[in-house]
Write a protein that holds these residues in place. Structure first.
Motif, short mmCIF file in Angstrom:
data_model
loop_
_atom_site.label_atom_id
_atom_site.label_comp_id
_atom_site.label_asym_id
_atom_site.label_seq_id
_atom_site.Cartn_x
_atom_site.Cartn_y
_atom_site.Cartn_z
N UNK A 1 -9.26 2.62 -67.16
CA UNK A 1 -8.29 1.87 -66.36
C UNK A 1 -8.94 1.33 -65.09
N UNK A 2 -9.73 2.20 -64.44
CA UNK A 2 -10.39 1.76 -63.19
C UNK A 2 -11.40 0.65 -63.48
N UNK A 3 -12.12 0.80 -64.57
CA UNK A 3 -13.11 -0.23 -64.94
C UNK A 3 -12.42 -1.56 -65.21
N UNK A 4 -11.28 -1.47 -65.94
CA UNK A 4 -10.52 -2.70 -66.23
C UNK A 4 -10.02 -3.36 -64.95
N UNK A 5 -9.41 -2.57 -64.05
CA UNK A 5 -8.90 -3.12 -62.78
C UNK A 5 -10.01 -3.70 -61.94
N UNK A 6 -11.17 -3.01 -61.94
CA UNK A 6 -12.30 -3.49 -61.14
C UNK A 6 -12.79 -4.84 -61.67
N UNK A 7 -12.91 -4.94 -62.99
CA UNK A 7 -13.36 -6.20 -63.58
C UNK A 7 -12.36 -7.33 -63.31
N UNK A 8 -11.05 -7.02 -63.39
CA UNK A 8 -10.03 -8.04 -63.08
C UNK A 8 -10.12 -8.49 -61.63
N UNK A 9 -10.31 -7.49 -60.73
CA UNK A 9 -10.40 -7.80 -59.31
C UNK A 9 -11.64 -8.66 -59.02
N UNK A 10 -12.78 -8.28 -59.64
CA UNK A 10 -14.02 -9.02 -59.42
C UNK A 10 -13.87 -10.47 -59.93
N UNK A 11 -13.24 -10.61 -61.10
CA UNK A 11 -13.04 -11.95 -61.66
C UNK A 11 -12.14 -12.78 -60.75
N UNK A 12 -11.06 -12.14 -60.29
CA UNK A 12 -10.11 -12.84 -59.42
C UNK A 12 -10.76 -13.28 -58.13
N UNK A 13 -11.56 -12.38 -57.52
CA UNK A 13 -12.24 -12.72 -56.27
C UNK A 13 -13.27 -13.83 -56.48
N UNK A 14 -14.00 -13.72 -57.56
CA UNK A 14 -15.02 -14.73 -57.86
C UNK A 14 -14.37 -16.08 -58.12
N UNK A 15 -13.23 -16.05 -58.88
CA UNK A 15 -12.51 -17.30 -59.18
C UNK A 15 -11.96 -17.92 -57.90
N UNK A 16 -11.34 -17.09 -57.06
CA UNK A 16 -10.78 -17.59 -55.81
C UNK A 16 -11.85 -18.23 -54.94
N UNK A 17 -13.00 -17.57 -54.83
CA UNK A 17 -14.10 -18.09 -54.01
C UNK A 17 -14.61 -19.41 -54.58
N UNK A 18 -14.78 -19.45 -55.90
CA UNK A 18 -15.30 -20.66 -56.54
C UNK A 18 -14.34 -21.83 -56.37
N UNK A 19 -13.04 -21.56 -56.57
CA UNK A 19 -12.04 -22.64 -56.46
C UNK A 19 -11.92 -23.12 -55.02
N UNK A 20 -11.85 -22.17 -54.06
CA UNK A 20 -11.72 -22.55 -52.65
C UNK A 20 -12.91 -23.38 -52.20
N UNK A 21 -14.10 -22.96 -52.63
CA UNK A 21 -15.31 -23.70 -52.26
C UNK A 21 -15.29 -25.10 -52.86
N UNK A 22 -14.73 -25.21 -54.07
CA UNK A 22 -14.72 -26.48 -54.77
C UNK A 22 -13.73 -27.47 -54.18
#
Length: 821
Positions: A410-431
């Motif tokens: 569960x922790x691994x799943x939540x961590x991967x979701x959080x990492x993806x969300x943060x990475x997506x947010x950063x990429x979109x905001x930068x774009x």
């Protein structure tokens, strides 16, 4: 005649009886309360019909037409509105096809075809004008011949019938206003009734009835296209507030209540709020006319009003829109990528949208994609977690170890979701950070850079480029002038879209608009009628020199109809002959005005010795004009200062009913007005006095010729012109056999003898001239230094020459023809 009047009185009595019955019926209906939406709509319709009936009640009709068609002989009565009873037409609306026959018949041609249908032939037998006062027929006039004839000297004159002449003689009282519909002429009526599909450009001489055509055309279109055009979606742009008050009484007469009436400046200021801080057209005229660097200001103004500048803005906005798109793919992970090509495809599918709207949609497209990819990643992760749960968790025995492994997953799943969300947010905001919306003002400020002009207008003249770059410093600090209004409004529409749209726009005095201005107004309308007279284009720093640029722009997209009307009905023949003299002496190929055969007093040219003498003689002239019964008199001056001085002088002499006008928004309220010439556009008066027509005030210059021509043609009946020193060369009596005189702007450049009709005048292409401002910088340099001057470098000089040469060609042809006789 008494018997004819009695017969017409019988028909009038019958008509009034019908009207009174209908008024009584509608009045009763309007008193009933409305209980639902349907009854409310019916109530509003009854109110409208009642108002129309009450409007026409004093004079139900103005004319009668007797004709013969396939069904036999018919008699109809023509009025401002139609009246019928039990299916019978008591009065025919002037806007119908039958009403068109009334205006078409001028006493020359008698056979016509309704709606150009060869099977609907009509033979006119009589056209009668009927004057009605207080329920009585007071006068009946059978229309005579009205046509253009050529005199023995080759001059064209429009011969009028007695009724039209009477209308034109009564400009000072209610008669002229009352009979405006009845006096419409055939060439005017043809323009009024053109189909709405046409974009119409009317070049009309002073006094040709352009404003009347404009208002009647609105009335006709509202009648004929009731399902396509609504009054509140019709805009008429007038030259100034004075003119709007002038036509105020005509609105109910013509059944055009509810239309929007504005000046361009007023319309622009309600649409683009920053405009109120910008000087209007008249103030800009004064500012430029008194500027030491007047010619530089004019060059800047002309360029900003050109379609060339519009094209530059189009290209710049398109380029900026592309550069705001990021130049790389969007990577959320190795498996989640939005390519730049996909973004560009979406962007290009939205090119029809304003730039900021387009960018918002691109942002939303990216955000929607990111959200979908986020959901897809989450779904993928859920599947992976379920597989791991089945393989690893479910195989363990229940207990602490199984619980720990489950929680770790569960922790691994939540961590991967959080990492993806943060990475997506950063990429979109930068774009999307780069895709910021741009205001029209900010975009306009960025126009005036050398790199912009080099990119989008590489062939621009170096001097003009320098002037625009220098002007850009003022633009940067938002110090706008009148010619910046059109580009700002256009850019705002390009960036954010238009918030207004009209079914039809009518632009009067359109020669005072730039081609750019007219182009953007066309964008706001489904159809447009443009009326003006380039010979009256006194705002030469900005307005049109000809219709060609605007007409060429329209022809690629619209069904354009250009019509010239040369007959002037406003002034006496003697006044219009003087106006034509100005056009001839100006040596520009404007069509000469065709005057009507209404004779009056010769214009008086009076030389005075000094200012005190001028005031004394003007006082006497005013008294004579007032004693003659003239209701409106204008004294035209060069500027506000001259008008103010003259007002105080005449006021001190006890002249009453005197009004000083110094701004375009003032309303005319008194009999005698003192007003600068540039403010009288679109107005007319019984008598006009021009304060100074000397060679110092009106030089041999295109702008001065237009101003003098426009000033002269404000007068209906009498014209008095004063001058000190020498009279203007524009008013000289010149020998028609002499060649047109070269203008000072190009006279020194002529390389041929312009007096020889067999040799087409040519000019020197370039020449060396002494540079009076040059300073010797190095030893051995001469005191006098020269520079090369090119003929084509001065736009006004070039225009003057080619316009003059067109007039010269006509003179040369006449000389050759006379030699062959």
């Amino acid at each position: 005649m008494e018997e004819v009047i009695q017969q017409e009185q019988e028909y009038l009595d019958k008509t009034l009886t019908v009207l009174e019955e209908q008024i009584k019926e509608k009045s009763a209906a309007c008193k009933k309360p409305a209980h639902d939406e349907v009854e409310e709509q019916l109530f509003k319709q009854n109110i409208k019909v009642l108002k129309s009936l009450e409007t026409i009640r004093p004079r139900p009709y103005f004319g009668r037409l007797d004709f013969k068609d396939e069904f036999g002989e018919e008699t109809i009565y023509i009025g401002k509105r139609g009246v019928e009873k039990d299916g019978d037409l008591i009065v025919v609306d002037w806007r119908t096809d039958l009403g068109k026959l009334y205006n078409a018949y001028q006493g020359v041609q008698s056979e016509f075809y309704i709606d150009n249908d060869p099977n609907r032939k009509v033979e006119i037998q009589r056209r009668r004008v009927i004057s009605i006062e207080q329920d009585r027929v007071i006068k009946v006039s059978d229309t005579g011949t009205t046509e253009v004839v050529e005199t023995a000297s080759g001059e064209k004159v429009k011969m009028m019938d007695a009724y039209l002449e009477e209308i034109l003689r009564h400009t000072g009282d209610e008669l002229q206003l009352r009979e405006i519909i009845a006096s419409i002429q055939q060439e005017q009526d043809e323009i009024i009734r053109l189909p709405i599909k046409h974009t119409i450009i009317v070049q009309g001489a002073a006094g040709s009835g352009k404003s009347s055509i404009a208002l009647h055309r609105i009335s006709y279109l509202l009648y004929q296209y009731q399902k396509r055009i609504r009054p509140e979606k019709v805009l008429i742009l007038a030259p100034n507030e004075m003119f709007l008050s002038y036509i105020h009484n005509l609105v109910p007469e013509l059944d055009i209540d509810g239309i929007e009436q504005r000046t361009f400046y007023d319309w622009a200021s309600t649409y683009f709020t920053d405009v109120r801080e910008i000087p209007d057209l008249y103030q800009n005229y004064v500012d430029i006319d008194t500027d030491e660097k007047k010619e530089d200001r004019i060059r800047i103004s002309k360029y900003k009003g050109s379609l060339q500048f519009k094209t530059l803005l189009d290209n710049l906005v398109a380029e900026v829109g592309r550069t705001l798109l990021p130049y790389k793919d969007i990577h959320l992970s190795e498996c989640h990528t939005l390519s730049r090509a996909e973004i560009e495809r979406f962007y290009h599918s939205r090119l029809h949208l304003p730039m900021n709207v387009r960018l918002r949609e691109v942002k939303q497209f990216i955000l929607n994609w990111s959200e979908q990819e986020g959901k897809a990643y989450k779904d993928q992760l859920e599947k992976e977690f379920e597989t791991a749960y089945q393989q690893w968790v479910m195989t363990l025995p229940e207990g602490e170890d199984r619980k720990n492994v489950y929680q770790a997953l569960e922790r691994a799943k939540d961590l991967r979701l959080k990492q993806f969300s943060q990475q997506a947010k950063k990429a979109i905001e930068e774009y999307v950070r780069k895709m910021k919306e741009i205001s029209a003002v900010r975009m306009y400020k960025n126009v005036f850079q050398k790199r912009v002009f080099n990119r989008f207008s590489p062939d621009m003249d170096e001097k003009l480029l320098g002037l625009l770059l220098k002007n850009g410093q003022k633009i940067k600090h938002e110090q706008f002038t009148y010619e910046d209004i059109a580009p700002l409004i256009y850019l705002d529409a390009k960036m954010n879209g238009k918030t207004l749209e009209y079914d039809h726009i009518v632009i009067d005095e359109a020669q005072d608009y730039s081609a750019f201005q007219l182009a953007i107004m066309k964008d706001y309308a489904r159809s447009i009628t443009v009326l003006g007279d380039v010979a009256q284009g006194i705002f030469s720093f900005y307005g049109l020199d000809s219709w060609d640029e605007f007409q060429s722009y329209l022809q690629d997209q619209h069904d354009v109809k250009r019509i010239d009307i040369q007959t002037s009905y406003r002034s006496t023949k003697e006044i219009m002959d003087l106006a034509n003299r100005v056009l001839i002496n100006n040596s520009y190929p404007y069509p000469l005005v065709i005057p009507v055969n209404r004779s009056g007093k010769e214009p008086q040219l009076k030389k005075v010795g000094h200012y005190g003498d001028l005031c004394d003689q003007m006082e006497q002239a005013l008294k004579c004009l007032l004693e003659s019964g003239h209701q409106t008199i204008a004294i035209l001056t060069k500027n506000v200062e001259a008008a103010t001085d003259l007002y105080h002088q005449l006021n001190s002499k006890g002249i009453v009913d005197l009004e000083l006008v110094t701004a375009a928004h003032q309303r005319l309220e008194k009999k005698v007005v003192i007003i600068p010439s540039y403010l009288v556009k679109g107005l007319e008066f019984d008598a006009v006095i021009i304060e100074d027509v000397s060679d110092k005030t009106f030089q041999d210059h295109t702008h001065h010729a237009k101003m003098l021509y426009m000033s002269i043609t404000r007068a209906h009946h009498e014209l008095i012109l004063f001058y000190r020193g020498e009279i203007s060369p524009l008013l000289e009596q010149r020998d028609p056999h002499e060649p047109p005189r070269p203008r000072a702007s190009f006279a020194g450049w002529l390389a041929t003898d312009y007096r020889d009709p067999d040799t087409l005048p040519q000019v020197i292409k370039e020449r060396e001239v002494v540079d009076a401002d040059a300073i010797p910088l190095f030893e051995g340099e001469e005191e006098e230094q020269t520079t090369v001057e090119r003929f084509e470098d001065d736009r006004e000089r070039v225009n003057d020459f080619y316009a003059w040469r067109t007039v010269w060609k006509k003179w040369a042809e006449q000389q050759k023809a006379e030699m062959l006789r």
